[in-house]
Design a protein around this motif. Structure first.
Motif, PDB file in Angstrom:
ATOM      1  N   UNK A   1      45.335  51.590  42.700  1.00 61.93           N
ATOM      2  CA  UNK A   1      44.964  50.186  42.613  1.00 61.93           C
ATOM      3  C   UNK A   1      44.283  49.965  41.266  1.00 61.93           C
ATOM      4  N   UNK A   2      44.686  48.925  40.565  1.00 59.52           N
ATOM      5  CA  UNK A   2      44.082  48.634  39.263  1.00 59.52           C
ATOM      6  C   UNK A   2      42.641  48.181  39.441  1.00 59.52           C
ATOM      7  N   UNK A   3      41.866  48.338  38.379  1.00 57.28           N
ATOM      8  CA  UNK A   3      40.461  47.935  38.406  1.00 57.28           C
ATOM      9  C   UNK A   3      40.327  46.437  38.681  1.00 57.28           C
ATOM     10  N   UNK A   4      41.197  45.644  38.077  1.00 51.21           N
ATOM     11  CA  UNK A   4      41.155  44.194  38.284  1.00 51.21           C
ATOM     12  C   UNK A   4      41.491  43.838  39.727  1.00 51.21           C
ATOM     13  N   UNK A   5      42.491  44.495  40.261  1.00 51.68           N
ATOM     14  CA  UNK A   5      42.880  44.251  41.651  1.00 51.68           C
ATOM     15  C   UNK A   5      41.755  44.656  42.600  1.00 51.68           C
ATOM     16  N   UNK A   6      41.083  45.767  42.300  1.00 53.26           N
ATOM     17  CA  UNK A   6      39.955  46.221  43.121  1.00 53.26           C
ATOM     18  C   UNK A   6      38.806  45.216  43.048  1.00 53.26           C
ATOM     19  N   UNK A   7      38.551  44.691  41.864  1.00 54.94           N
ATOM     20  CA  UNK A   7      37.500  43.689  41.697  1.00 54.94           C
ATOM     21  C   UNK A   7      37.835  42.433  42.495  1.00 54.94           C
ATOM     22  N   UNK A   8      39.075  41.998  42.431  1.00 53.72           N
ATOM     23  CA  UNK A   8      39.509  40.818  43.180  1.00 53.72           C
ATOM     24  C   UNK A   8      39.394  41.061  44.685  1.00 53.72           C
ATOM     25  N   UNK A   9      39.757  42.261  45.130  1.00 50.65           N
ATOM     26  CA  UNK A   9      39.662  42.595  46.556  1.00 50.65           C
ATOM     27  C   UNK A   9      38.209  42.562  47.024  1.00 50.65           C
ATOM     28  N   UNK A  10      37.289  43.057  46.210  1.00 48.59           N
ATOM     29  CA  UNK A  10      35.865  43.013  46.552  1.00 48.59           C
ATOM     30  C   UNK A  10      35.364  41.575  46.666  1.00 48.59           C
ATOM     31  N   UNK A  11      35.791  40.735  45.734  1.00 49.91           N
ATOM     32  CA  UNK A  11      35.381  39.327  45.761  1.00 49.91           C
ATOM     33  C   UNK A  11      35.901  38.631  47.013  1.00 49.91           C
ATOM     34  N   UNK A  12      37.151  38.876  47.348  1.00 47.86           N
ATOM     35  CA  UNK A  12      37.742  38.275  48.548  1.00 47.86           C
ATOM     36  C   UNK A  12      37.000  38.751  49.794  1.00 47.86           C
TER      37      UNK A  12
END
Length: 118
Positions: free
Chosen positions: A1-12
């Motif tokens: 999982x990309x860092x950006x995708x992981x960040x977005x998942x955390x925000x969601x």
């Protein structure tokens, strides 16, 4: 999982933890250079909008991500949280309908927030 995708998942996840209304993720990588993802959510009142923003800030902060800029927190009509690669928009229900970011950014790809966790 990309860092950006992981960040977005955390925000969601942080938004969903505080019962955000209608969490939407728009992949804007092919449309704009300002970010990779827009995350849009609503709260039913000022207190919930601020709680949603606080929870996103806390969750991303614990993971080592700091907001570059946060706007609109005091009024809690539209809180914009710029994390460079993702931009989180937390609206009151009325303001979300008025600004209609989903329509403005319709050239982006709306993705199911659950797929961010893959």
């Amino acid at each position: 999982m990309s860092d950006t995708k992981a960040m977005a998942a955390l925000a969601v996840e942080a938004l969903e933890d505080k019962k955000a209304i209608d969490v939407t993720v728009i992949d804007i990588r092919n449309v704009s250079v300002i970010a990779d993802y827009f995350i849009i959510a609503s709260g039913s009142n000022k207190n919930q909008v601020q709680a949603l923003a606080d929870n996103v800030s806390e969750a991303l902060g614990k993971a080592g991500y700091q907001a570059r800029q946060v706007e609109g927190y005091q009024s809690a009509a539209w809180v914009l949280m710029d994390y460079t690669d993702i931009i989180v928009h937390v609206f009151s229900e009325q303001d979300r309908l008025f600004y209609d970011l989903e329509r403005i950014w319709r050239d982006g790809i709306q993705i199911d927030p659950k797929t961010l966790k893959d």
